[in-house]
Design a protein around this motif. Sequence first.
Motif, PDB file in Angstrom:
ATOM      1  N   LEU A  58       0.662  -0.553  -0.008  1.00 57.93           N
ATOM      2  CA  LEU A  58       0.122   0.007  -0.636  1.00 57.93           C
ATOM      3  C   LEU A  58       0.771   1.316  -0.077  1.00 57.93           C
ATOM      4  O   LEU A  58       0.284   3.085   0.066  1.00 57.93           O
ATOM      5  CB  LEU A  58      -0.970   0.315   0.873  1.00 57.93           C
ATOM      6  N   MET A  76      -4.756   1.602  -5.689  1.00 54.38           N
ATOM      7  CA  MET A  76      -5.080   0.731  -5.091  1.00 54.38           C
ATOM      8  C   MET A  76      -6.416   1.100  -4.207  1.00 54.38           C
ATOM      9  O   MET A  76      -5.976   2.337  -3.130  1.00 54.38           O
ATOM     10  CB  MET A  76      -3.971  -0.028  -4.205  1.00 54.38           C
ATOM     11  N   THR A  77      -7.333   0.091  -3.107  1.00 54.65           N
ATOM     12  CA  THR A  77      -7.708   0.671  -1.761  1.00 54.65           C
ATOM     13  C   THR A  77      -7.624  -0.434  -0.957  1.00 54.65           C
ATOM     14  O   THR A  77      -7.214  -1.374  -1.558  1.00 54.65           O
ATOM     15  CB  THR A  77      -9.001   1.187  -2.171  1.00 54.65           C
ATOM     16  N   ALA A  78      -7.826  -0.452   0.221  1.00 51.13           N
ATOM     17  CA  ALA A  78      -7.929  -1.533   1.207  1.00 51.13           C
ATOM     18  C   ALA A  78      -9.100  -1.230   2.180  1.00 51.13           C
ATOM     19  O   ALA A  78     -10.180  -0.554   2.476  1.00 51.13           O
ATOM     20  CB  ALA A  78      -6.808  -0.582   2.030  1.00 51.13           C
ATOM     21  N   PHE A  80      -9.203  -2.774   5.326  1.00 56.41           N
ATOM     22  CA  PHE A  80      -8.101  -2.821   6.692  1.00 56.41           C
ATOM     23  C   PHE A  80      -9.403  -4.131   7.749  1.00 56.41           C
ATOM     24  O   PHE A  80     -10.497  -3.967   7.803  1.00 56.41           O
ATOM     25  CB  PHE A  80      -8.021  -1.324   7.797  1.00 56.41           C
ATOM     26  N   ARG A  84     -11.776   1.381  10.364  1.00 54.52           N
ATOM     27  CA  ARG A  84     -11.245   3.042  10.220  1.00 54.52           C
ATOM     28  C   ARG A  84     -12.102   3.766   9.409  1.00 54.52           C
ATOM     29  O   ARG A  84     -11.609   4.515   8.077  1.00 54.52           O
ATOM     30  CB  ARG A  84      -9.480   2.706   9.304  1.00 54.52           C
ATOM     31  N   ARG A  96     -18.641   8.946   0.252  1.00 56.37           N
ATOM     32  CA  ARG A  96     -18.087  10.106  -0.521  1.00 56.37           C
ATOM     33  C   ARG A  96     -16.619  10.621  -0.673  1.00 56.37           C
ATOM     34  O   ARG A  96     -15.557  11.124  -1.433  1.00 56.37           O
ATOM     35  CB  ARG A  96     -18.547  11.510  -0.569  1.00 56.37           C
ATOM     36  N   LEU A  97     -16.095  11.171   0.301  1.00 59.59           N
ATOM     37  CA  LEU A  97     -14.273  11.262   1.086  1.00 59.59           C
ATOM     38  C   LEU A  97     -13.687  10.930   0.032  1.00 59.59           C
ATOM     39  O   LEU A  97     -12.465  11.222  -0.215  1.00 59.59           O
ATOM     40  CB  LEU A  97     -14.134  11.215   2.124  1.00 59.59           C
ATOM     41  N   ALA A  98     -13.656   9.007  -0.248  1.00 57.50           N
ATOM     42  CA  ALA A  98     -12.405   8.500  -0.568  1.00 57.50           C
ATOM     43  C   ALA A  98     -13.164   8.607  -2.075  1.00 57.50           C
ATOM     44  O   ALA A  98     -12.454   8.553  -3.059  1.00 57.50           O
ATOM     45  CB  ALA A  98     -12.960   6.826  -0.171  1.00 57.50           C
ATOM     46  N   SER A 100     -13.861  11.218  -4.163  1.00 61.06           N
ATOM     47  CA  SER A 100     -13.716  12.484  -5.237  1.00 61.06           C
ATOM     48  C   SER A 100     -12.698  12.749  -5.840  1.00 61.06           C
ATOM     49  O   SER A 100     -12.577  13.777  -6.511  1.00 61.06           O
ATOM     50  CB  SER A 100     -13.874  13.231  -3.944  1.00 61.06           C
ATOM     51  N   ASN A 101     -11.059  11.663  -5.164  1.00 60.75           N
ATOM     52  CA  ASN A 101     -10.388  11.914  -6.435  1.00 60.75           C
ATOM     53  C   ASN A 101     -10.050  10.951  -7.733  1.00 60.75           C
ATOM     54  O   ASN A 101      -9.105  11.054  -7.449  1.00 60.75           O
ATOM     55  CB  ASN A 101      -8.781  11.615  -5.224  1.00 60.75           C
ATOM     56  N   ARG A 140     -16.479   1.341   1.321  1.00 59.17           N
ATOM     57  CA  ARG A 140     -15.510   2.697   0.347  1.00 59.17           C
ATOM     58  C   ARG A 140     -14.680   2.410  -0.407  1.00 59.17           C
ATOM     59  O   ARG A 140     -13.980   3.490  -1.328  1.00 59.17           O
ATOM     60  CB  ARG A 140     -14.365   3.035   1.922  1.00 59.17           C
ATOM     61  N   ALA A 141     -14.422   1.075  -0.468  1.00 59.06           N
ATOM     62  CA  ALA A 141     -12.857   0.757  -0.622  1.00 59.06           C
ATOM     63  C   ALA A 141     -13.539   0.185  -2.494  1.00 59.06           C
ATOM     64  O   ALA A 141     -12.949   0.207  -3.043  1.00 59.06           O
ATOM     65  CB  ALA A 141     -12.815  -0.862  -0.339  1.00 59.06           C
TER      66      ALA A 141
ATOM     67  N   MET B 152      -4.901   5.425   6.163  1.00 59.09           N
ATOM     68  CA  MET B 152      -6.451   5.281   5.352  1.00 59.09           C
ATOM     69  C   MET B 152      -6.341   6.658   4.633  1.00 59.09           C
ATOM     70  O   MET B 152      -6.785   6.486   3.562  1.00 59.09           O
ATOM     71  CB  MET B 152      -7.692   5.210   7.032  1.00 59.09           C
ATOM     72  N   VAL B 155      -3.820   6.118   1.998  1.00 53.97           N
ATOM     73  CA  VAL B 155      -4.134   5.052   1.086  1.00 53.97           C
ATOM     74  C   VAL B 155      -5.370   5.758   0.024  1.00 53.97           C
ATOM     75  O   VAL B 155      -5.365   5.502  -1.140  1.00 53.97           O
ATOM     76  CB  VAL B 155      -4.915   3.555   1.378  1.00 53.97           C
ATOM     77  N   PHE B 156      -6.469   6.659   0.463  1.00 59.06           N
ATOM     78  CA  PHE B 156      -7.942   6.722  -0.341  1.00 59.06           C
ATOM     79  C   PHE B 156      -6.592   7.894  -1.091  1.00 59.06           C
ATOM     80  O   PHE B 156      -8.138   8.998  -1.769  1.00 59.06           O
ATOM     81  CB  PHE B 156      -9.182   7.035   0.503  1.00 59.06           C
ATOM     82  N   LYS B 157      -5.169   8.702  -0.648  1.00 61.66           N
ATOM     83  CA  LYS B 157      -5.245   9.588  -1.848  1.00 61.66           C
ATOM     84  C   LYS B 157      -5.683  11.139  -1.144  1.00 61.66           C
ATOM     85  O   LYS B 157      -6.480  11.812  -2.281  1.00 61.66           O
ATOM     86  CB  LYS B 157      -5.337   9.078  -3.280  1.00 61.66           C
ATOM     87  N   PHE B 158      -6.104  11.031   0.375  1.00 59.39           N
ATOM     88  CA  PHE B 158      -7.124  12.422   0.641  1.00 59.39           C
ATOM     89  C   PHE B 158      -6.166  14.083   0.087  1.00 59.39           C
ATOM     90  O   PHE B 158      -6.153  14.752  -0.638  1.00 59.39           O
ATOM     91  CB  PHE B 158      -7.015  12.721   2.294  1.00 59.39           C
ATOM     92  N   LYS B 162      -7.823  17.941   2.405  1.00 59.00           N
ATOM     93  CA  LYS B 162      -8.233  16.794   2.658  1.00 59.00           C
ATOM     94  C   LYS B 162      -8.588  16.511   3.831  1.00 59.00           C
ATOM     95  O   LYS B 162      -9.253  15.849   4.875  1.00 59.00           O
ATOM     96  CB  LYS B 162      -9.203  15.570   2.137  1.00 59.00           C
TER      97      LYS B 162
END
Lengths: 240, 257
Positions: A58, A76-78, A80, A84, A96-98, A100-101, A140-141, B152, B155-158, B162
């Motif tokens: 990761l 790549m997402t995870a 855990f 978390r 949604r936070l995950a 937007s990018n 989220r993942a 976290m 990993v989620f590229k905040f 953010k």
Amino acid sequence: MTSTDILTANIRAKVFDAAEGGIMQAISNLAFSLKRETFTCVIGPSGCGKTTTLRLLLGLDKEFDGEINFSQNRTMTAVFQEPRLLPWRTVEQNVRLALSNANNAVALDDLFIELGLEDVRQFYPAELSLGMARRASLARAFAVMPDLLILDEPFVSLDDATAQRLRQMLLSLWKSTACTALMVTHNVEEAVMLADEVIVLSARPATQLGKLSLDVPRESRNSAYISEMSDKLRQVGLVE
Amino acid sequence: MNANLSRPLVALLSLTSLLVLWWLVAGALGDRSLPGPVAVAQSLMQEARSGELFTHLGATLLRVLAAFVLAMLIGSAIGIAMGLNQSLNQFVDPWLVLLLNIPALVIIVLAYIWFGLNEAAAIGAVALNKIPNVVVTLREGARSLDPQTAEMAKVFKFGFYKTLKHVVLPQLQPFFASAMRSGISLIWKIVLVVELLGRSNGVGFQIHLYFQLFDVATILAYTLAFVFVMLSVEYFVLQPLEKRSRRWRAKSAGGSR
């Protein structure tokens, strides 16, 4: 790295500083590759360095000797071991936070329905049961349509029925998003139920003891098959 | 009787008896050094009617606000940086200990000597008195940041913004609240000293003026008015803000399953 591989790893050594100036070797000569759109499980004794391996993949720990090849353009997402989730954001906000990018996104409404989360979208994580929080973490993942999904014992400490339901949800999302999955687990039967290929690690320092390809389609893996394969894996790895 | 219900009643009773006690002692003394509640109320009305009260209260409040914002901004930036960076912390920590132990009065006097009797020196001196406390509190907050949540976010590229908004600041919120609370109560007391020593308006200046005139009733009038204003800030601004930012906790307390 062949064209069908999404990730190749060759970790020659990973050491940690131990007490009294000593060092502890967590990983030694661990090499594997992941074929695109496959499901790989990693099993091994407790504390053998499975989670450490995932952290290296990761990119959370960059201090090791070796190479990990994963294309920068891919996602790549995870999931855990602990969900978390951000406790001060609702389930939907967490997802949604995950999102937007990311370049690609699945339809959130469908995702929430598929995971049975449509009624708790506005709940805060502390209001969820562990099973629900784990599903939110799955949402989220998957929301970002990952190319590679890393899972660290995502179903540990759930009751059998809940774990079984979550496994089916995971499999169906994995199929529909066509992602590649790498999952660490303690549960040998779970590995046999889910994986195309199971990698067995040794006790610390982790190295690959062997691997087993499971060619029987998942629908046809009955309890006899599962226990046969599990025994086989236990013999390779002396896993508990 | 319900304990929650009786609490405001007890507080009211307590304040009323203090008022009565004050009135009795002042009446018994019959002395200029302790005027009774009525005389103080009259002074208050007089100052309010002339507009003096509001001019000086306003001047003091502006200084409190400016010093507070300055101290919170600078103090939290330094505190968070120190909490996250061990070598920076080791280097800056002795300065912090030194600053924490310099009396407020010394900082104020030196600020006036070095930077002149002006507004910037006054507000800077107050802020400088508060900054070390903010630094210590926010350093503690930064040290307690959860590494798992940070992973976290990675990993989620905040990304930086953010992560700050959704991961770091919510975790620091209790530390901000604590720094703000102790900050406000410390700052408004120091502001009065700054005004007394080197400003020509504000509650501190007025208290100094009426001290020289030995007008205790007006001194008490200004004191009570200011305490009232600061308590209102605490109850109507700070506490609701804190409550709002704790919504997710309050809600989760009742919803465990």
